[in-house]
Design a protein around this motif. Structure first.
Motif, PDB file in Angstrom:
ATOM      1  N   ALA A 200      33.271  47.147  37.915  1.00  0.00           N
ATOM      2  CA  ALA A 200      33.153  46.811  39.334  1.00  0.00           C
ATOM      3  C   ALA A 200      32.965  48.118  40.094  1.00  0.00           C
ATOM      4  CB  ALA A 200      34.392  46.077  39.828  1.00  0.00           C
ATOM      5  N   PRO A 201      32.279  48.092  41.226  1.00  0.00           N
ATOM      6  CA  PRO A 201      32.114  49.324  41.996  1.00  0.00           C
ATOM      7  C   PRO A 201      33.467  49.900  42.417  1.00  0.00           C
ATOM      8  CG  PRO A 201      30.644  47.597  42.805  1.00  0.00           C
ATOM      9  CD  PRO A 201      31.588  46.945  41.841  1.00  0.00           C
ATOM     10  N   ARG A 202      33.606  51.231  42.291  1.00  0.00           N
ATOM     11  CA  ARG A 202      34.824  51.885  42.757  1.00  0.00           C
ATOM     12  C   ARG A 202      34.771  51.972  44.284  1.00  0.00           C
ATOM     13  NH1 ARG A 202      38.419  54.462  39.829  1.00  0.00           N
ATOM     14  NH2 ARG A 202      36.990  54.632  38.068  1.00  0.00           N
ATOM     15  N   ILE A 203      35.804  51.495  44.945  1.00  0.00           N
ATOM     16  CA  ILE A 203      35.819  51.390  46.400  1.00  0.00           C
ATOM     17  C   ILE A 203      36.569  52.578  46.996  1.00  0.00           C
ATOM     18  CG2 ILE A 203      36.581  49.970  48.346  1.00  0.00           C
ATOM     19  CD1 ILE A 203      36.403  47.580  46.260  1.00  0.00           C
ATOM     20  N   ALA A 204      35.932  53.235  47.941  1.00  0.00           N
ATOM     21  CA  ALA A 204      36.534  54.415  48.572  1.00  0.00           C
ATOM     22  C   ALA A 204      37.507  53.991  49.664  1.00  0.00           C
ATOM     23  CB  ALA A 204      35.434  55.308  49.152  1.00  0.00           C
ATOM     24  N   THR A 208      45.486  51.075  48.612  1.00  0.00           N
ATOM     25  CA  THR A 208      45.515  50.404  47.306  1.00  0.00           C
ATOM     26  C   THR A 208      46.934  50.008  46.902  1.00  0.00           C
ATOM     27  OG1 THR A 208      45.640  52.584  46.245  1.00  0.00           O
ATOM     28  CG2 THR A 208      43.446  51.593  46.475  1.00  0.00           C
ATOM     29  N   HIS A 209      47.857  50.018  47.852  1.00  0.00           N
ATOM     30  CA  HIS A 209      49.245  49.676  47.555  1.00  0.00           C
ATOM     31  C   HIS A 209      49.338  48.228  47.082  1.00  0.00           C
ATOM     32  CE1 HIS A 209      53.549  49.985  47.702  1.00  0.00           C
ATOM     33  NE2 HIS A 209      53.693  49.110  48.693  1.00  0.00           N
ATOM     34  N   GLY A 210      49.915  48.014  45.913  1.00  0.00           N
ATOM     35  CA  GLY A 210      50.078  46.667  45.394  1.00  0.00           C
ATOM     36  C   GLY A 210      48.912  46.127  44.600  1.00  0.00           C
ATOM     37  N   THR A 211      47.929  46.970  44.303  1.00  0.00           N
ATOM     38  CA  THR A 211      46.733  46.504  43.597  1.00  0.00           C
ATOM     39  C   THR A 211      47.063  45.923  42.225  1.00  0.00           C
ATOM     40  OG1 THR A 211      45.406  48.184  44.726  1.00  0.00           O
ATOM     41  CG2 THR A 211      44.452  47.187  42.765  1.00  0.00           C
ATOM     42  N   GLY A 212      47.850  46.669  41.438  1.00  0.00           N
ATOM     43  CA  GLY A 212      48.169  46.208  40.094  1.00  0.00           C
ATOM     44  C   GLY A 212      49.006  44.944  40.101  1.00  0.00           C
ATOM     45  N   CYS A 213      49.996  44.897  40.993  1.00  0.00           N
ATOM     46  CA  CYS A 213      50.828  43.691  41.120  1.00  0.00           C
ATOM     47  C   CYS A 213      49.956  42.481  41.443  1.00  0.00           C
ATOM     48  CB  CYS A 213      51.849  43.858  42.241  1.00  0.00           C
ATOM     49  SG  CYS A 213      52.968  45.261  42.079  1.00  0.00           S
ATOM     50  N   ALA A 243      39.692  42.094  47.858  1.00  0.00           N
ATOM     51  CA  ALA A 243      40.896  42.433  48.633  1.00  0.00           C
ATOM     52  C   ALA A 243      40.967  43.929  48.908  1.00  0.00           C
ATOM     53  CB  ALA A 243      42.140  41.969  47.885  1.00  0.00           C
ATOM     54  N   ILE A 244      40.546  44.745  47.927  1.00  0.00           N
ATOM     55  CA  ILE A 244      40.516  46.197  48.128  1.00  0.00           C
ATOM     56  C   ILE A 244      39.417  46.563  49.120  1.00  0.00           C
ATOM     57  CG2 ILE A 244      40.124  48.430  47.007  1.00  0.00           C
ATOM     58  CD1 ILE A 244      41.211  47.126  44.406  1.00  0.00           C
ATOM     59  N   ALA A 245      38.240  45.935  48.972  1.00  0.00           N
ATOM     60  CA  ALA A 245      37.119  46.228  49.871  1.00  0.00           C
ATOM     61  C   ALA A 245      37.459  45.882  51.319  1.00  0.00           C
ATOM     62  CB  ALA A 245      35.879  45.460  49.420  1.00  0.00           C
ATOM     63  N   SER A 246      38.368  44.923  51.506  1.00  0.00           N
ATOM     64  CA  SER A 246      38.757  44.495  52.861  1.00  0.00           C
ATOM     65  C   SER A 246      40.006  45.204  53.368  1.00  0.00           C
ATOM     66  CB  SER A 246      39.010  42.978  52.861  1.00  0.00           C
ATOM     67  OG  SER A 246      37.868  42.265  52.433  1.00  0.00           O
ATOM     68  N   ALA A 247      40.575  46.104  52.554  1.00  0.00           N
ATOM     69  CA  ALA A 247      41.873  46.701  52.889  1.00  0.00           C
ATOM     70  C   ALA A 247      41.835  47.505  54.186  1.00  0.00           C
ATOM     71  CB  ALA A 247      42.356  47.582  51.739  1.00  0.00           C
ATOM     72  N   ASP A 248      40.703  48.115  54.477  1.00  0.00           N
ATOM     73  CA  ASP A 248      40.639  48.962  55.667  1.00  0.00           C
ATOM     74  C   ASP A 248      40.570  48.164  56.965  1.00  0.00           C
ATOM     75  OD1 ASP A 248      40.804  51.109  54.005  1.00  0.00           O
ATOM     76  OD2 ASP A 248      38.720  51.730  54.184  1.00  0.00           O
ATOM     77  N   ARG A 249      40.517  46.835  56.870  1.00  0.00           N
ATOM     78  CA  ARG A 249      40.650  46.018  58.074  1.00  0.00           C
ATOM     79  C   ARG A 249      42.068  46.123  58.638  1.00  0.00           C
ATOM     80  NH1 ARG A 249      38.451  40.114  56.204  1.00  0.00           N
ATOM     81  NH2 ARG A 249      36.574  40.762  55.084  1.00  0.00           N
ATOM     82  N   PHE A 250      43.006  46.472  57.752  1.00  0.00           N
ATOM     83  CA  PHE A 250      44.402  46.628  58.164  1.00  0.00           C
ATOM     84  C   PHE A 250      44.679  48.059  58.597  1.00  0.00           C
ATOM     85  CE2 PHE A 250      45.967  43.121  55.112  1.00  0.00           C
ATOM     86  CZ  PHE A 250      45.989  42.185  56.130  1.00  0.00           C
ATOM     87  N   SER A 251      45.655  48.199  59.474  1.00  0.00           N
ATOM     88  CA  SER A 251      46.221  49.503  59.774  1.00  0.00           C
ATOM     89  C   SER A 251      47.728  49.355  59.653  1.00  0.00           C
ATOM     90  CB  SER A 251      45.824  49.973  61.177  1.00  0.00           C
ATOM     91  OG  SER A 251      46.416  51.226  61.470  1.00  0.00           O
ATOM     92  N   GLY A 257      48.142  52.126  52.275  1.00  0.00           N
ATOM     93  CA  GLY A 257      48.341  50.805  52.848  1.00  0.00           C
ATOM     94  C   GLY A 257      48.061  49.698  51.845  1.00  0.00           C
ATOM     95  N   PRO A 258      48.384  48.445  52.218  1.00  0.00           N
ATOM     96  CA  PRO A 258      48.202  47.318  51.311  1.00  0.00           C
ATOM     97  C   PRO A 258      46.760  46.839  51.249  1.00  0.00           C
ATOM     98  CG  PRO A 258      49.012  46.530  53.405  1.00  0.00           C
ATOM     99  CD  PRO A 258      48.988  48.031  53.501  1.00  0.00           C
ATOM    100  N   VAL A 259      46.453  46.108  50.185  1.00  0.00           N
ATOM    101  CA  VAL A 259      45.171  45.413  50.113  1.00  0.00           C
ATOM    102  C   VAL A 259      45.254  44.170  51.000  1.00  0.00           C
ATOM    103  CG1 VAL A 259      44.769  46.272  47.780  1.00  0.00           C
ATOM    104  CG2 VAL A 259      45.801  44.013  48.076  1.00  0.00           C
ATOM    105  N   HIS A 260      44.107  43.555  51.250  1.00  0.00           N
ATOM    106  CA  HIS A 260      44.052  42.390  52.144  1.00  0.00           C
ATOM    107  C   HIS A 260      44.065  41.110  51.295  1.00  0.00           C
ATOM    108  CE1 HIS A 260      43.325  39.752  55.348  1.00  0.00           C
ATOM    109  NE2 HIS A 260      42.333  40.347  55.974  1.00  0.00           N
TER     110      HIS A 260
END
Length: 266
Positions: A200-204, A208-213, A243-251, A257-260
């Motif tokens: 999968a593309p690596r997302i900048a 990424t908090h909680g990604t593995g969980c 969810a990672i690609a959308s993570a920056d929608r959060f502050s 920060g967490p994933v979305h």
């Protein structure tokens, strides 16, 4: 109509981004009813872990028994456990209840770098929980730590470590490539029948908090809904990538920060 149910046995994250909280969000996002047995409490935020309080092993058992004696659990996800006594209690309880699917995420270190599993508990995890698992989901450093080897640096080395982990008793291994290098983040699903690369593309993003969980919980959710392992892994990987690609929608917070989890809904 049968409601799919998944149980998470893991640690609580007071900031809500990982652990039990991430697991329950993942189950809900994927249409699965989530139950929980808390194995540890953490004082934690996006910057790091400042405290860990292990739940007494007999109370971990009590939570698991309460869930299984009433709910029709389709899959179990095991995350942060922290101490050997809890690992023994979880292994004993699951051996009694015999759930069809067990997803083991051998959580050793938080995204922040803080250690979450006591050194003396690693062997208990290896010998007591891994043989019960339908699939384990270590990242590259965790796979190496479970085997007492250097971190694999090539596809051949990753697949070879996957084979050695299989030999410890689990039925499948998903080695996550998020700690690797390059433009793609490739996970490797290794079973007795074959090895499968899942790029999968690596997302900048730093969020990424909680990604593995969340990935391991997504696999458990799909298994609880009746999916076979490979489709479950593919669906879970696509979902966590989004969810990672959308993570920056959060502050949220000032660290990782967490994933979305609910990117499909808002």
């Amino acid at each position: 109509m049968t409601t799919p149910v998944a149980l998470t046995i893991a640690g609580s994250d007071s900031s809500g981004g990982a652990g039990i909280q991430a697991d329950l969000k993942t189950f809900a996002a994927l249409g699965v009813y989530g139950a929980s047995a808390i194995a540890a409490l953490t004082a934690q935020n996006t910057r790091g872990v400042t405290g860990i309080h292990a739940v007494p092993a007999d109370f971990v058992t009590a939570q698991i028994d309460a869930v299984f004696s009433d709910l029709d659990v389709g899959a179990v996800k095991i995350g942060m456990v922290a101490q050997a006594a809890s690992i023994d209690a979880i292994a004993a309880a699951l051996s009694r209840w015999k759930p069809q699917h067990i997803v083991l995420d051998p959580v050793m270190v938080a995204t922040s770098g803080d250690r979450l599993l006591a050194s003396e508990a690693v062997d208990a995890l290896r010998t007591r929980l891994m043989p019960l698992a339908s699939v384990i989901t270590p990242n590259l450093p965790e796979a190496a730590a479970l085997l007492g080897e250097p971190i694999a640096a090539s596809e051949a080395a990753i697949e070879a470590q996957g084979r050695r982990l299989l030999a410890l008793g689990c039925r499948a291994v998903l080695i996550k490539g998020g700690h690797g290098e390059g433009t793609e983040s490739t996970d490797y699903l290794v079973t007795s029948a074959h090895s499968l690369a899942l790029p999968a593309p690596r997302i900048a993003t730093k969020n990424t908090h909680g990604t593995g969980c969340s990935l391991s919980s997504a696999i458990a959710a799909e298994l609880a809904k009746g999916a076979e392992l490979e489709p479950a892994v593919r669906t879970a990987k696509a979902w966590i990538s989004a969810a990672i690609a959308s993570a920056d929608r959060f502050s949220v917070g000032h660290g990782h920060g967490p994933v979305h989890h609910f990117h499909k809904f808002y």
